[in-house]
Design an enzyme around this catalytic site. Structure first.
Site, PDB file in Angstrom:
ATOM      1  N   ARG A  74       0.835  -1.206   0.000  1.00  0.00           N
ATOM      2  CA  ARG A  74       0.000   0.000   0.000  1.00  0.00           C
ATOM      3  C   ARG A  74       0.872   1.260   0.000  1.00  0.00           C
ATOM      4  NH1 ARG A  74      -4.205   0.462   4.361  1.00  0.00           N
ATOM      5  NH2 ARG A  74      -5.020   2.055   2.938  1.00  0.00           N
ATOM      6  N   CYS A 127      -0.813   6.034   9.098  1.00  0.00           N
ATOM      7  CA  CYS A 127      -1.158   4.801   8.376  1.00  0.00           C
ATOM      8  C   CYS A 127      -2.320   5.124   7.454  1.00  0.00           C
ATOM      9  CB  CYS A 127      -1.481   3.668   9.346  1.00  0.00           C
ATOM     10  SG  CYS A 127      -2.805   4.058  10.528  1.00  0.00           S
TER      11      CYS A 127
END
Length: 280
Positions: free
Chosen positions: A184, A240
């Protein structure tokens, strides 16, 4: 003895009947929001209560409050802790069903933000507890409410402007750490957020990189070395996808002995709401 980062299953079991302990099951799955509560209803540590990441440990997305899991409002959090039966004398033990520690670390961070020191994450989660032969139950309790006197530490938070300033400085004054999985971070396999990539200048340190196959956490000396290059640069900010898994990296850094770093709670899911913010 009080616990501030992790607690081993054996130490937690020794205090299972301790009235000053509150076990909180934070099991949650992003793909199935009902999974965690269903797991709790089937089997949990005796005396534990359930905290839902979405309903209990996050706030409401409103204009100006973005990100997939915004922080709960301060009054809302204090009220939640009141219903959980947590006060200044309570040793909180947060845990997940597995060793991912995702939502348990979120509760750990929220309590630290609110000024509560005596909170720890159960090492290995419910899985390790069960594997070591400690009891589980389906009996659900309702704890007596307790008044939680908060002393919020907003210095533990970074906002988008502070992150942007660090990015614009080229990280000369600190270090920005992306806690998502490496794919990601690289803009690959992005199935959660509408924009792929990462915040420019951020380095990749996945939240689960220091877990072994059994869910054990690397010892403090290993963690110290893992984060050493980052903290040597100055102030460290973790982010995150929505501020949840980054809390676990914060937990690891504190466990390693570093000064409590900052969390960009809005994280990637907030950052990308402004098209003027750069993406790498």
């Amino acid at each position: 003895m009080s616990y501030h980062t992790f607690i081993a299953p054996a130490a937690a079991f020794e205090n299972l009947q301790n009235p000053d302990y509150r076990f909180v099951d934070c099991s949650y799955a992003l793909a199935d929001k009902s999974w965690g509560r269903n797991e709790f209803n089937k089997a949990h540590i005796p005396g534990a209560i359930y905290a839902d990441l979405h309903d209990d440990l996050s706030g409401t997305i409103t204009p100006g409050v973005t990100g997939r899991h915004p922080l709960p409002g301060k009054e809302e959090l204090v009220q939640r802790l009141y219903t959980f039966g947590i006060d200044s004398n309570t040793q909180v033990v947060a845990y997940d069903s597995t060793a991912g520690f995702m939502a348990a670390a979120r509760l750990w961070w929220l309590l630290k933000w609110a000024g509560h020191e005596n909170v720890a994450v159960l090492a290995g989660g419910k899985q390790a507890w069960d594997e070591q032969g400690f009891p589980l139950t389906s009996e659900i309790i309702s704890p007596a409410p307790k008044v939680f006197n908060a002393n919020f530490h907003d210095e533990l938070l970074a906002d988008a402007d502070e992150v942007a300033a660090l990015v614009n400085s080229g990280n000369y004054n600190g270090c920005l750490i992306d806690s998502r999985t490496a794919d990601r971070y690289a803009g690959q396999n992005e199935t959660i957020d509408p924009v792929a990539g990462h915040i420019p200048t951020a380095i990749s340190k996945p939240f689960n990189a220091q877990l072994n196959a059994q869910g054990g956490v690397a010892d403090a000396a290993v963690l110290k070395e893992h984060f050493a290059p980052d903290f040597a640069k100055g102030e460290v900010i973790f982010y995150c996808g929505s501020g949840v898994t980054a809390a676990f990296n914060v937990l690891l850094a504190v466990h390693a002995g570093y000064t409590f770093p900052k969390l960009y709670a809005g994280s990637w899911s907030e950052w990308i709401t402004d098209p003027q913010r750069p993406v790498a």
